[in-house]
Design a protein around this motif. Structure first.
Motif, mmCIF file in Angstrom:
data_model
loop_
_atom_site.group_PDB
_atom_site.id
_atom_site.type_symbol
_atom_site.label_atom_id
_atom_site.label_comp_id
_atom_site.label_asym_id
_atom_site.label_seq_id
_atom_site.Cartn_x
_atom_site.Cartn_y
_atom_site.Cartn_z
ATOM 1 N N UNK A 1 21.130 10.048 5.375
ATOM 2 C CA UNK A 1 19.963 9.130 5.386
ATOM 3 C C UNK A 1 18.935 10.050 4.641
ATOM 4 N N UNK A 2 18.001 9.176 3.783
ATOM 5 C CA UNK A 2 17.135 9.461 2.989
ATOM 6 C C UNK A 2 15.831 8.503 3.108
ATOM 7 N N UNK A 3 14.780 9.071 3.165
ATOM 8 C CA UNK A 3 13.273 8.226 3.060
ATOM 9 C C UNK A 3 12.513 8.966 2.095
ATOM 10 N N UNK A 4 12.022 8.134 1.281
ATOM 11 C CA UNK A 4 11.343 8.570 0.177
ATOM 12 C C UNK A 4 9.775 7.769 0.494
ATOM 13 N N UNK A 5 8.645 8.667 0.817
ATOM 14 C CA UNK A 5 7.473 7.615 1.103
ATOM 15 C C UNK A 5 6.328 8.361 0.385
ATOM 16 N N UNK A 6 5.489 7.464 -0.412
ATOM 17 C CA UNK A 6 4.466 7.868 -1.240
ATOM 18 C C UNK A 6 3.402 6.604 -1.226
ATOM 19 N N UNK A 7 2.154 7.108 -1.166
ATOM 20 C CA UNK A 7 1.295 5.940 -1.341
ATOM 21 C C UNK A 7 1.370 5.204 -2.708
ATOM 22 N N UNK A 8 1.232 3.830 -2.603
ATOM 23 C CA UNK A 8 1.201 3.162 -3.909
ATOM 24 C C UNK A 8 -0.211 2.815 -4.507
ATOM 25 N N UNK A 9 -0.287 3.036 -5.941
ATOM 26 C CA UNK A 9 -1.448 2.568 -6.922
ATOM 27 C C UNK A 9 -1.943 1.372 -6.824
ATOM 28 N N UNK A 10 -0.881 0.358 -6.172
ATOM 29 C CA UNK A 10 -1.150 -1.094 -6.724
ATOM 30 C C UNK A 10 -2.258 -1.619 -5.816
ATOM 31 N N UNK A 11 -2.440 -0.952 -4.586
ATOM 32 C CA UNK A 11 -3.384 -1.545 -3.859
ATOM 33 C C UNK A 11 -4.874 -1.059 -4.518
ATOM 34 N N UNK A 12 -4.895 0.117 -4.889
ATOM 35 C CA UNK A 12 -5.974 0.506 -5.565
ATOM 36 C C UNK A 12 -6.628 -0.134 -6.772
ATOM 37 N N UNK B 1 -1.867 15.498 -1.716
ATOM 38 C CA UNK B 1 -2.467 15.148 -3.014
ATOM 39 C C UNK B 1 -2.222 13.991 -3.546
ATOM 40 N N UNK B 2 -3.151 13.309 -4.645
ATOM 41 C CA UNK B 2 -2.586 12.089 -5.085
ATOM 42 C C UNK B 2 -1.630 11.887 -5.634
ATOM 43 N N UNK B 3 -0.884 11.041 -5.370
ATOM 44 C CA UNK B 3 0.406 10.887 -6.126
ATOM 45 C C UNK B 3 1.604 11.318 -5.427
ATOM 46 N N UNK B 4 1.390 12.381 -4.480
ATOM 47 C CA UNK B 4 2.533 13.181 -4.013
ATOM 48 C C UNK B 4 3.480 12.236 -3.144
ATOM 49 N N UNK B 5 4.805 12.785 -3.055
ATOM 50 C CA UNK B 5 5.799 11.907 -2.365
ATOM 51 C C UNK B 5 6.366 12.880 -1.540
ATOM 52 N N UNK B 6 6.846 12.222 -0.555
ATOM 53 C CA UNK B 6 7.529 13.178 0.641
ATOM 54 C C UNK B 6 8.984 12.272 0.685
ATOM 55 N N UNK C 1 0.743 -1.273 0.028
ATOM 56 C CA UNK C 1 -0.053 0.005 -0.136
ATOM 57 C C UNK C 1 0.932 1.212 0.099
ATOM 58 N N UNK C 2 2.081 1.097 0.257
ATOM 59 C CA UNK C 2 2.981 2.202 0.426
ATOM 60 C C UNK C 2 4.163 1.934 -0.127
ATOM 61 N N UNK C 3 4.893 2.794 -0.973
ATOM 62 C CA UNK C 3 6.053 2.785 -1.542
ATOM 63 C C UNK C 3 7.152 3.595 -0.329
#
Length: 444
Positions: free
Chosen positions: A428-439, A361-366, A213-215
């Motif tokens: 140290x780096x983290x990139x977080x984004x909701x995935x579209x796979x589950x949807x 927003x949809x598709x936004x990454x942090x 559910x999350x990248x």
């Protein structure tokens, strides 16, 4: 022609090719017998590639010192030595404070130390220097005991030929160098193993539900002083309801103490998240742990915490002395720095860290990271890349998927800092984004 006798209180030394050509001793230079020059060792004498080993003789008996001088004078041509003579451990300490020989010839019967006590005293002030013990004919057991205690060899006075003497000294030096190399190799392996354990503690595998559910893209790069770990750490935990918690932090300083403190904070944070502690309580308890565990009052830690609720519409950010984050959307990258509180440990027990909620927003990454990513020096003037420079750099990578975006961002920062030795601090780096796979799979 035999050399003149060495009188008590004088010093005589013999170089590689002739007797009396280099003379020091008694704690300082004296006139050399037979018109020889006076010379002290310098750092050039110990330069790599020098063929004549520097030998320090610690012997209170002038006659025995003369025997050693004769042995040095008669050593096989091309295998000569530079000899310095002192009469006691106290004089040896003074000499060793000025110069470091390749080998020490040690008599075990001295005015201020005897037996293994004398050996221990020399080893204490000549760590890493080969020691060859000089014994009498009836003291071979003492010589063996000295070897067992760390000396490289022992020689019996009056029973050594020049060739054997030269070989024994050179072999002792080589054995000591081999021991040092082996010890340094072992120490390096132990440091590497300890660093690897600390790195595993600082940089764990994200704890996710496994439903894609999350990248999450997590990266860590050591700074140019790679032998010393920093206290950078990150972690990601997803709760059973789908809420994603993420943390990136940085303990001030470098070294095993700071790295261990970073590990403690990360593990404590994961435990607090799994136990359901709210964000404010998490930070208060983390600060208590830092204050209890830190090596000095000057040690602090910065961090950014992010919580992504399962509705995928919001993100809650908390900033404790940390810089901003990169916010990735379809039309570009921007710098977001929400109001925050002080770093952990700055004002223990009195700090407050506000929680800031933003629309996601949809598709936004942090992208959350430590300051090593933008503190590297670059350009002809050697200025730091800085936050604005990092934002411009990230803007050139708009449109890339998460993983190549992070990798290229770090690589470009490293390339810009290459002229100055690379990135000076850990990253140290983290990139977080909701995935579209589950949807896509559920049709939701």
């Amino acid at each position: 022609m035999m050399p003149e006798p060495v009188l008590p209180g004088e010093f005589s030394s013999v170089g590689a090719s002739s007797r009396g050509d280099r003379v020091t001793g008694g704690g300082g230079p004296v006139p050399a017998p037979r018109g020889g020059a006076v010379e002290h060792a310098t750092s050039d004498d110990l330069a790599p590639g020098r063929t004549e080993p520097r030998v320090l003789l610690i012997e209170d008996d002038a006659a025995d010192a003369l025997l050693v001088e004769e042995l040095v004078a008669d050593v096989t041509p091309g295998m000569g030595m530079r000899l310095t003579w002192v009469r006691s451990v106290a004089q040896a300490r003074a000499e060793l404070a000025r110069t470091v020989p390749d080998c020490v010839l040690l008599d075990l019967h001295l005015p201020d130390a005897s037996g293994l006590e004398a050996l221990a005293a020399v080893q204490e002030c000549a760590e890493g220097v080969a020691v060859v013990v000089l014994t009498g004919l009836a003291e071979e057991r003492t010589g063996l005991a000295a070897v067992a205690a760390g000396a490289q060899d022992y020689l019996v006075k009056g029973r050594v030929e020049p060739e054997l003497f030269g070989r024994a000294v050179r072999y002792a030096i080589q054995r000591k160098q081999t021991e040092k190399a082996a010890a340094e190799l072992q120490a390096g392996k132990l440091r590497a193993q300890e660093n690897a354990r600390l790195e595993r503690g600082l940089l764990p595998t994200p704890l996710l539900n496994g439903d894609d559910s999350v990248e999450v893209v997590a990266r860590y790069r050591p700074g140019r002083s790679q032998a010393l770990l920093g206290g950078d750490f990150h972690d990601v935990v997803q709760q059973p309801d789908g809420t994603v918690h993420a943390l990136v932090g940085d303990v001030s300083g470098h070294g095993p103490d700071e790295a261990a403190l970073g590990v403690a904070l990360r593990i404590a944070w994961r435990t607090l998240v799994l136990s359901g502690a709210p964000t404010q309580r998490q930070l208060r308890l983390l600060e208590e742990i830092l204050v209890a565990e830190r090596a000095g009052a000057e040690i602090f830690a910065t961090l950014t915490s992010a919580v992504l609720p399962p509705d995928r519409r919001r993100v809650r950010l908390v900033r404790a002395g940390h810089h901003g984050v990169l916010w990735r959307e379809a039309d570009g990258v921007r710098w977001v720095e929400v109001p925050g509180g002080p770093a952990l440990g700055i004002v223990p027990g009195r700090a407050h860290w506000p929680v800031q909620e933003l629309e996601l927003p949809h598709g936004a990454g942090l992208v959350v990271f430590t300051d090593g990513l933008f503190e590297g020096r670059s350009g002809p003037d050697g200025q730091r890349l800085g936050e604005e420079g990092l934002l411009r750099l990230a803007g050139t990578l708009t449109g890339l998927p998460a993983e190549p975006f992070v990798d290229r961002l770090i690589a470009r920062a490293e390339e810009l800092a290459e002229e100055y030795g690379g990135l000076a601090d850990d990253v140290a780096v983290l990139h977080l984004r909701w995935s579209d796979r589950r949807k896509e799979e559920t049709g939701a």
